[in-house]
Design an enzyme around this catalytic site. Structure first.
Site, PDB file in Angstrom:
ATOM      1  N   MET A   1     -31.996  49.178 -12.992  1.00  0.00           N
ATOM      2  CA  MET A   1     -32.475  47.930 -12.362  1.00  0.00           C
ATOM      3  C   MET A   1     -33.351  48.249 -11.155  1.00  0.00           C
ATOM      4  SD  MET A   1     -31.546  44.872 -13.557  1.00  0.00           S
ATOM      5  CE  MET A   1     -31.354  43.649 -12.258  1.00  0.00           C
ATOM      6  N   GLY A   2     -32.885  49.170 -10.310  1.00  0.00           N
ATOM      7  CA  GLY A   2     -33.602  49.537  -9.090  1.00  0.00           C
ATOM      8  C   GLY A   2     -34.944  50.176  -9.414  1.00  0.00           C
TER       9      GLY A   2
ATOM     10  N   ALA B   1     -21.936  46.267  -6.175  1.00  0.00           N
ATOM     11  CA  ALA B   1     -21.371  45.367  -5.165  1.00  0.00           C
ATOM     12  C   ALA B   1     -20.136  45.999  -4.541  1.00  0.00           C
ATOM     13  CB  ALA B   1     -21.024  44.034  -5.809  1.00  0.00           C
TER      14      ALA B   1
ATOM     15  N   ASN C   1     -25.138  41.755  -7.438  1.00  0.00           N
ATOM     16  CA  ASN C   1     -24.293  40.581  -7.681  1.00  0.00           C
ATOM     17  C   ASN C   1     -23.133  40.611  -6.708  1.00  0.00           C
ATOM     18  OD1 ASN C   1     -25.446  39.045  -9.725  1.00  0.00           O
ATOM     19  ND2 ASN C   1     -24.705  40.450 -11.296  1.00  0.00           N
TER      20      ASN C   1
ATOM     21  N   SER D   1     -31.970  38.032 -11.463  1.00  0.00           N
ATOM     22  CA  SER D   1     -31.550  37.867 -12.855  1.00  0.00           C
ATOM     23  C   SER D   1     -32.676  38.217 -13.805  1.00  0.00           C
ATOM     24  CB  SER D   1     -31.102  36.435 -13.140  1.00  0.00           C
ATOM     25  OG  SER D   1     -30.777  36.326 -14.523  1.00  0.00           O
TER      26      SER D   1
ATOM     27  N   LYS E   1     -26.648  32.670  -7.654  1.00  0.00           N
ATOM     28  CA  LYS E   1     -26.718  33.654  -8.745  1.00  0.00           C
ATOM     29  C   LYS E   1     -25.375  33.711  -9.481  1.00  0.00           C
ATOM     30  CE  LYS E   1     -27.966  36.947 -11.508  1.00  0.00           C
ATOM     31  NZ  LYS E   1     -27.187  38.114 -11.544  1.00  0.00           N
TER      32      LYS E   1
ATOM     33  N   HIS F   1     -25.209  30.765 -11.711  1.00  0.00           N
ATOM     34  CA  HIS F   1     -26.139  31.064 -12.814  1.00  0.00           C
ATOM     35  C   HIS F   1     -25.413  31.893 -13.872  1.00  0.00           C
ATOM     36  CE1 HIS F   1     -28.615  34.132 -14.789  1.00  0.00           C
ATOM     37  NE2 HIS F   1     -29.606  33.251 -14.826  1.00  0.00           N
ATOM     38  N   ASN F   2     -24.692  32.908 -13.444  1.00  0.00           N
ATOM     39  CA  ASN F   2     -23.975  33.761 -14.396  1.00  0.00           C
ATOM     40  C   ASN F   2     -22.852  32.998 -15.094  1.00  0.00           C
ATOM     41  OD1 ASN F   2     -25.656  35.667 -13.268  1.00  0.00           O
ATOM     42  ND2 ASN F   2     -24.091  37.238 -13.123  1.00  0.00           N
TER      43      ASN F   2
ATOM     44  N   GLU G   1     -24.381  31.073 -17.687  1.00  0.00           N
ATOM     45  CA  GLU G   1     -24.740  32.021 -18.747  1.00  0.00           C
ATOM     46  C   GLU G   1     -23.526  32.285 -19.654  1.00  0.00           C
ATOM     47  OE1 GLU G   1     -26.694  35.558 -17.104  1.00  0.00           O
ATOM     48  OE2 GLU G   1     -25.410  36.774 -18.369  1.00  0.00           O
TER      49      GLU G   1
END
Ligand SMILES: *[C@@H]1O[C@H](CO)[C@@H](O)[C@H](O)[C@H]1NC(C)=O
Length: 492
Positions: A22-23, A87, A113, A139, A194, A197-198, A201
């Site tokens: 991701m990073g 996290a 997250n 996301s 977020k 949002h998850n 999802e």
């Protein structure tokens, strides 16, 4: 030790620490948009890997550093560093490492997250050092990070303004509604949004899985037919990333044996925690979120694979399957009904998520704009869907909307679909196919739409055994009745 190529270079615009996929992808995305970026990871091979990728993917301006001091010093002031680490404790560790080299006015952004209260705690601690802090939900998974995620930054507005130009370019771009980023609000609001949002999802995925189950188990659709059905659905009101990838999944053949890969995947769902947090928050705030809770429960039950295998032996002859299996189903009608049930359930699920956000916003004084959230979810993120445009419009029509269900357009859509929705839920129940998401969404609707619910009896019970008192429908005040005494007298 600095990368030799980078000696004497100009300062970069921004930094990124934490170079898992991701990073790396977010760093490459930022560089590709024309912002020179410094990257750092404790594991130095990750740094070299990222710099190498930057070269291969188009000589992007990514500069790698093997130690935190030279990393921090390579960034122009006020410095902004995005962290993408696990996290919890790793975030605190990374903050400690970086802040030792930062100066007043610099800023750290947590792109993970994270639990929103951790962000608020860190923002306060950072403020004492004169540093700014943002908690930014990201996301879109690995692909989104590279090509345009949905970004939910919350915390210091000043810090947001430093990097707004970067975020506007890095975020997913949706024609007619702009980049999928907006300043969410103060404190941990970016993380909170977020998180919900998850949760939404989770709901979407569960509802899609139930649609699949009904079509497969009752309708006897093959994987090829399912692929076709989901592809068709993806051309209409259900058009979304999750429906699209679902269609793709049904098309993938097993590379280790015969048939389709989806049939070989173990039916045990993993999870990382944001769905659970969403349900915990819903309970904390007394907001009903049964569709999201049902999705979480379904994941818990899926985890009991060995127990389910045993239970399946115990309950093999349920009786219902013989009765119904002989009855032929009208496939085309079933497919159309399931599509409508899925859509109506989805409205309920989003209504719950939005209400959770609104309630939290009121509690915390965040002043969140629900329509804006729907807008930035239209692209980049996992729940991206054409449907979100309808939600945005509903809140544009009425920002104070108490529930999406009563928006005139959604209300009409639900009414148009409720017969199909009821047919699907009944059919599933009669076949012993669990559709907790669809069923509980329908129950949510049926409860919400009724003027009078049986809570009068629950109140009477509470007053009977606990003298909790009750209100009356016909006069104001608080009442208590000696139910037991009166009942005894009337029995005699
Ligand atoms: C560096 O990489 C490792 C392994 O990929 C990871 O666990 C760690 O959190 C990363 N981040 C930082 C800031 O060092």
């Amino acid at each position: 030790m600095e990368h030799p190529r980078l000696l004497n270079m100009a300062l970069t615009r921004i930094g990124l620490a934490g170079l898992a996929v991701m990073g790396q992808n977010l760093a490459l995305n930022i560089a590709e948009k024309g912002f020179p970026i410094s990257v750092y990871n404790r594991t130095t091979s990750k740094v070299d890997e990222t710099v190498e990728r930057a070269k291969v993917e188009g000589n992007l301006p990514v500069y790698g550093f093997h130690d935190p001091a030279s990393f921090v010093n390579s960034i122009q002031k006020p410095r902004v560093i995005i962290m993408l680490v696990k996290a919890g404790a790793p975030v605190d560790q990374t903050i400690a490492t970086l802040s030792a080299h930062l100066e007043k006015g610099d800023c750290i952004i947590d792109g993970g997250n994270e639990w929103y209260e951790n962000t608020e705690r860190r923002e306060k601690a950072m403020a004492e050092l004169g540093l700014l802090y943002l908690g930014m939900g990201v996301s879109g998974g690995e692909e989104g990070a590279r090509n345009g995620p949905s970004l939910m930054p919350g915390g210091s507005y000043e810090a947001y303004k430093y990097i707004e130009d970067i975020l506007l370019k890095v975020a997913a771009q949706v024609p007619d509604s702009g980049p999928c980023v907006t300043y969410i609000g103060k404190g941990g609001s970016g993380n909170f949004v977020k998180m919900v949002h998850n949760g939404i999802e989770y709901g979407d995925m569960q509802l899609i899985a139930e649609a699949y189950d009904v079509l497969k188990s009752v309708g006897k659709l093959t994987n090829d037919e399912l692929q076709h059905v989901f592809s068709e659905w993806n051309k209409g009101e259900l058009l979304s990333f999750l429906i699209e990838i679902t269609a793709d999944i049904f098309g993938v053949k097993d590379d280790k044996g015969d048939g389709h890969l989806v049939d070989k995947v173990l039916d045990k769902t993993g999870m990382k925690g944001t769905g659970k947090w969403t349900v915990q928050q819903a309970a904390e705030l007394s907001v009903a979120a049964p569709t999201i809770a049902a999705s979480l429960d379904s994941r818990f039950l899926s985890g009991l694979k060995e127990e389910r295998v045993e239970a399946a032996k115990v309950f093999q002859s349920g009786g219902f399957s013989d009765v119904f299996e002989s009855k032929p189903v009208d496939k085309a009608k079933l497919i159309d009904d399931v599509r409508q049930a899925l859509y109506a359930s989805k409205i309920c699920s989003y209504a719950q998520g939005m209400n959770l956000i609104r309630t939290k916003s009121t509690e915390k004084g965040w002043d969140l704009k629900l329509g804006e959230l729907a807008r930035i979810w239209k692209g980049g993120c996992i729940i991206r869907a054409i449907f979100l445009d309808r939600i945005k419009k509903a809140y544009d029509r009425n920002p104070e909307l108490s529930n999406l269900l009563v928006d005139p357009e959604f209300a009409k859509e639900i009414l148009d679909r409720q017969s199909a929705w009821r047919r699907v839920v009944c059919l599933a129940i009669n076949h012993g196919i669990s559709t907790p998401g669809m069923s509980t969404s329908l129950a949510y609707f049926d409860t919400y739409r009724r003027e009078r619910v049986p809570a009068n009896l629950v109140q009477a019970q509470r007053d009977y055994f606990g003298a909790h008192t009750y209100e009356r429908v016909d006069m104001p005040g608080s009442f208590h009745t000696e139910w037991f005494k009166i009942a005894k007298q009337s029995k005699i």
